[in-house]
Design an enzyme around this catalytic site. Structure first.
Site, PDB file in Angstrom:
ATOM      1  N   GLY A   4      -6.322  -6.585   3.825  1.00 10.36           N
ATOM      2  CA  GLY A   4      -5.879  -7.988   3.815  1.00 10.36           C
ATOM      3  C   GLY A   4      -6.762  -8.849   2.921  1.00 10.36           C
ATOM      4  O   GLY A   4      -6.852  -8.618   1.717  1.00 10.36           O
ATOM      5  N   LYS A  25       0.821  -1.229   0.000  1.00  7.63           N
ATOM      6  CA  LYS A  25       0.000   0.000   0.000  1.00  7.63           C
ATOM      7  C   LYS A  25       0.842   1.261   0.000  1.00  7.63           C
ATOM      8  O   LYS A  25       0.395   2.299  -0.494  1.00  7.63           O
ATOM      9  CB  LYS A  25      -0.991   0.025   1.163  1.00  7.63           C
ATOM     10  N   ILE A  75      -9.979  -9.081   2.677  1.00  8.09           N
ATOM     11  CA  ILE A  75     -11.341  -8.598   2.384  1.00  8.09           C
ATOM     12  C   ILE A  75     -11.429  -8.069   0.955  1.00  8.09           C
ATOM     13  O   ILE A  75     -10.591  -7.265   0.549  1.00  8.09           O
ATOM     14  CB  ILE A  75     -11.729  -7.453   3.358  1.00  8.09           C
ATOM     15  N   LYS A 101      -3.880   3.326   3.075  1.00  8.12           N
ATOM     16  CA  LYS A 101      -5.091   2.594   2.668  1.00  8.12           C
ATOM     17  C   LYS A 101      -6.256   3.553   2.409  1.00  8.12           C
ATOM     18  O   LYS A 101      -7.104   3.297   1.550  1.00  8.12           O
ATOM     19  CB  LYS A 101      -5.452   1.583   3.755  1.00  8.12           C
ATOM     20  N   GLU A 128       3.760  -3.838  10.246  1.00  8.47           N
ATOM     21  CA  GLU A 128       4.696  -3.428   9.204  1.00  8.47           C
ATOM     22  C   GLU A 128       6.128  -3.595   9.710  1.00  8.47           C
ATOM     23  O   GLU A 128       6.370  -3.703  10.911  1.00  8.47           O
ATOM     24  CB  GLU A 128       4.454  -1.951   8.842  1.00  8.47           C
TER      25      GLU A 128
HETATM   26  N1  LIG Z   1       1.887  -8.808   6.622  1.00  2.00           N
HETATM   27  C1  LIG Z   1       0.636  -8.491   6.321  1.00  2.00           C
HETATM   28  O1  LIG Z   1      -0.322  -8.933   6.995  1.00  2.00           O
HETATM   29  C2  LIG Z   1       0.342  -7.612   5.160  1.00  2.00           C
HETATM   30  C3  LIG Z   1       1.330  -6.979   4.455  1.00  2.00           C
HETATM   31  N2  LIG Z   1       1.015  -6.182   3.384  1.00  2.00           N
HETATM   32  C4  LIG Z   1       2.071  -5.546   2.598  1.00  2.00           C
HETATM   33  O2  LIG Z   1       2.714  -6.557   1.830  1.00  2.00           O
HETATM   34  C5  LIG Z   1       4.101  -6.228   1.676  1.00  2.00           C
HETATM   35  C6  LIG Z   1       4.944  -7.380   2.241  1.00  2.00           C
HETATM   36  O3  LIG Z   1       4.627  -7.513   3.607  1.00  2.00           O
HETATM   37  P1  LIG Z   1       5.223  -8.719   4.471  1.00  2.00           P
HETATM   38  O4  LIG Z   1       5.223  -9.951   3.679  1.00  2.00           O
HETATM   39  O5  LIG Z   1       4.500  -8.657   5.762  1.00  2.00           O
HETATM   40  O6  LIG Z   1       6.718  -8.194   4.689  1.00  2.00           O
HETATM   41  P2  LIG Z   1       7.987  -9.096   5.049  1.00  2.00           P
HETATM   42  O7  LIG Z   1       9.013  -8.148   5.575  1.00  2.00           O
HETATM   43  O8  LIG Z   1       7.581 -10.249   5.872  1.00  2.00           O
HETATM   44  O9  LIG Z   1       8.422  -9.657   3.606  1.00  2.00           O
HETATM   45  C7  LIG Z   1       9.070  -8.889   2.641  1.00  2.00           C
HETATM   46  C8  LIG Z   1      10.227  -9.717   2.132  1.00  2.00           C
HETATM   47  O10 LIG Z   1      10.807  -9.084   0.997  1.00  2.00           O
HETATM   48  C9  LIG Z   1      12.216  -9.107   1.192  1.00  2.00           C
HETATM   49  N3  LIG Z   1      12.834  -8.058   0.407  1.00  2.00           N
HETATM   50  C10 LIG Z   1      12.856  -6.735   0.658  1.00  2.00           C
HETATM   51  N4  LIG Z   1      13.523  -6.102  -0.332  1.00  2.00           N
HETATM   52  C11 LIG Z   1      13.918  -7.050  -1.219  1.00  2.00           C
HETATM   53  C12 LIG Z   1      14.632  -7.020  -2.448  1.00  2.00           C
HETATM   54  N5  LIG Z   1      15.101  -5.888  -2.963  1.00  2.00           N
HETATM   55  N6  LIG Z   1      14.854  -8.194  -3.093  1.00  2.00           N
HETATM   56  C13 LIG Z   1      14.394  -9.350  -2.564  1.00  2.00           C
HETATM   57  N7  LIG Z   1      13.700  -9.446  -1.416  1.00  2.00           N
HETATM   58  C14 LIG Z   1      13.463  -8.300  -0.751  1.00  2.00           C
HETATM   59  C15 LIG Z   1      12.406  -8.937   2.689  1.00  2.00           C
HETATM   60  O11 LIG Z   1      13.696  -9.328   3.123  1.00  2.00           O
HETATM   61  P3  LIG Z   1      14.307  -8.701   4.483  1.00  2.00           P
HETATM   62  O12 LIG Z   1      13.261  -8.859   5.526  1.00  2.00           O
HETATM   63  O13 LIG Z   1      15.535  -9.498   4.774  1.00  2.00           O
HETATM   64  O14 LIG Z   1      14.575  -7.281   4.168  1.00  2.00           O
HETATM   65  C16 LIG Z   1      11.327  -9.874   3.210  1.00  2.00           C
HETATM   66  O15 LIG Z   1      11.767 -11.205   3.213  1.00  2.00           O
HETATM   67  C17 LIG Z   1       4.307  -4.907   2.404  1.00  2.00           C
HETATM   68  O16 LIG Z   1       4.154  -3.873   1.464  1.00  2.00           O
HETATM   69  C18 LIG Z   1       3.153  -4.872   3.412  1.00  2.00           C
HETATM   70  O17 LIG Z   1       2.769  -3.562   3.736  1.00  2.00           O
HETATM   71  C19 LIG Z   1      -0.272  -6.002   2.965  1.00  2.00           C
HETATM   72  C20 LIG Z   1      -1.302  -6.613   3.633  1.00  2.00           C
HETATM   73  C21 LIG Z   1      -1.080  -7.425   4.813  1.00  2.00           C
HETATM   74  N1  LIG Z   2       0.344  -3.861   9.073  1.00  2.00           N
HETATM   75  C1  LIG Z   2      -0.873  -4.022   8.350  1.00  2.00           C
HETATM   76  C2  LIG Z   2      -0.787  -5.206   7.451  1.00  2.00           C
HETATM   77  C3  LIG Z   2      -1.874  -5.269   6.480  1.00  2.00           C
HETATM   78  O1  LIG Z   2      -2.136  -4.371   5.704  1.00  2.00           O
HETATM   79  C4  LIG Z   2      -2.021  -4.218   9.314  1.00  2.00           C
HETATM   80  O2  LIG Z   2      -1.750  -4.456  10.490  1.00  2.00           O
HETATM   81  O3  LIG Z   2      -3.178  -4.084   8.889  1.00  2.00           O
END
Ligand SMILES: NC(=O)C1=CN([C@@H]2O[C@H](COP(=O)(O)OP(=O)(O)OC[C@H]3O[C@@H](n4cnc5c(N)ncnc54)[C@H](OP(=O)(O)O)[C@@H]3O)[C@@H](O)[C@H]2O)C=CC1
Ligand SMILES: N[C@@H](CC=O)C(=O)O
Length: 377
Positions: free
Chosen positions: A117, A88, A119, A188, A173
């Site tokens: 998420g 986002k 929804i 959002k 986050e």
């Molecule tokens: N978690 C949630 O419930 C939700 C998350 N989101 C969004 O989704 C996105 C991902 O969230 P989430 O999965 O929780 O985050 P995470 O930090 O768990 O996952 C992101 C991954 O991407 C990796 N990464 C970052 N930069 C690079 C790069 N240049 N090349 C390769 N890998 C990279 C990170 O590595 P490292 O950690 O080592 O930097 C990490 O493993 C975010 O934008 C978040 O706001 C949206 C809805 C819900």
């Molecule tokens: N950090 C966010 C992840 C989903 O967008 C949340 O708590 O809602």
């Protein structure tokens, strides 16, 4: 359809799991991962391997952050690959640019997972808008802060302890101040306003979070039959719109007050359909992964192509969002009247003016907390 995942964290793993266990129409053939974690034959740390791979038709960006996510999305679109993203922050900052690049390349951009998420909020707004004008929306859009407030209220837990648990569960986050200071909800809200009102929404919204919320605040509001929820809100009247993010003291009898754990509840009002509510898990690996995979399936089947038309020239009019506010502070507040022990009531403020008032109060008392009073009924 062959797809590539950018980022293999909470969301990326959820997408991979759902596709491998439940979906035959798509296959994750490439994953962008950091160089020290190439544990799977599909993984590469060189984005060129993905963007230059003509067999990859769709790129799912779930790395987070602004750069390189923005550059990678633009390169994928320019290479005629569809893009699905849950990010986002990058969507709120660059939605108009992505829409234009996707149109130019003749591919589609999908952003369902960026708000709420699991929804189906964005797709539902798009569907509502086929017939109606959306006149307002409002919602609990952040799982982490709802989880925190719910645990503080129901279990008497301490803020810092519950935040740590929300991080362990993958809701928060990378920098959880984005959750507790309202920045995640701001992103959002910008995206929701853009899709709902058809406008390139301003980034200059009034935003306040729940960083200073205490158990004593929740007890104070409970004594008045209310609890606190962090809400993103938007309203449109004719050629004007406004949006804001702030804690709101909602009545205990409302659906919002009952929303537990990491769940979200978003509401919209539209011309003929009236009020619609959308409820579900707003954060977490599988719920968010589900929203992404729904976008992948829509793309693979070609049935649902989002339009995201932001071309309306609506004027940003922050005065459209007005409320009475309760401020808990030891600072002097001009025009305030007593509300309860240590708390003041300020009537009929625009959200932007309320944000300025809170900033002034925090200069004297950095622990000050303020919530809008939701109208009863
Ligand atoms: N978690 C949630 O419930 C939700 C998350 N989101 C969004 O989704 C996105 C991902 O969230 P989430 O999965 O929780 O985050 P995470 O930090 O768990 O996952 C992101 C991954 O991407 C990796 N990464 C970052 N930069 C690079 C790069 N240049 N090349 C390769 N890998 C990279 C990170 O590595 P490292 O950690 O080592 O930097 C990490 O493993 C975010 O934008 C978040 O706001 C949206 C809805 C819900
Ligand atoms: N950090 C966010 C992840 C989903 O967008 C949340 O708590 O809602």
């Amino acid at each position: 359809m062959k797809i590539a995942l950018l980022g293999y964290g909470t969301v990326g793993r959820g997408v991979d799991q759902i596709i491998s266990e439940r979906v035959s129409e798509a296959e994750v053939t490439r994953i962008l991962e950091l160089p020290d974690r190439l544990t799977d034959a599909r993984m590469t740390s060189d984005y060129d391997d993905i963007v230059d791979d003509s067999s990859v038709e769709l790129v799912v960006e779930c790395m987070g952050g602004l750069e390189p996510a923005h550059a990678f999305i633009m390169r994928a679109l320019a290479a005629h690959k569809h893009v699905v993203t849950s990010n986002k922050a990058v969507v709120a900052a660059h939605l108009a640019e992505f829409i234009s690049a996707a149109a130019q390349a003749g591919v589609s951009l999908y952003i369902e997972a960026a708000v709420g998420g699991g929804i189906p909020w964005i797709a539902s707004i798009e569907k509502v808008r086929r017939i109606d004008e959306v006149t307002s929306f409002s919602g609990i859009m952040n799982g982490t802060t709802n989880y925190i407030v719910d645990a503080m209220r129901r279990q008497g837990a301490e803020f810092a302890d519950v935040l740590a648990r929300a991080q362990e569960l993958g809701y928060a986050e990378r920098d959880p101040s984005a959750d507790i200071d309202g920045i995640d909800v701001k992103n959002k809200t910008i995206i929701s306003a853009a899709v709902a009102f058809g406008v390139n929404c301003t980034p200059d919204l009034p935003v306040s979070g729940i960083r200073n919320l205490t158990k004593a605040d929740l007890d104070l509001f409970a004594a008045h039959g209310r609890t606190v929820k962090l809400l993103g809100r938007g309203v449109r009247q004719g050629g004007r719109y406004a949006a804001a993010v702030e804690p709101v003291a909602v009545g205990e009898g409302t659906l919002e007050a009952q929303v537990p754990s990491n769940f979200n509840l978003m509401t919209l009002d539209a011309t003929t359909v009236g009020e619609l509510k959308f409820y579900g898990q707003g954060a977490g690996s599988l719920p968010t992964g589900n929203a992404i995979v729904q976008d992948v399936l829509d793309c693979a089947s070609g049935t649902l192509r989002p339009t995201y038309d932001l071309s309306r020239a609506l004027a940003y009019a922050p005065e459209l969002l007005r409320s009475d506010y309760v401020v808990r502070t030891s600072a002097a507040v001009e025009g305030a009247e007593p509300f309860d022990e240590g708390a003041l009531l300020v009537r009929d403020l625009a959200a932007a003016d309320a944000r300025a008032l809170l900033a002034r109060a925090c200069e004297t008392d950095h622990t000050s907390f303020m919530a809008a009073l939701a109208q009863e009924g």
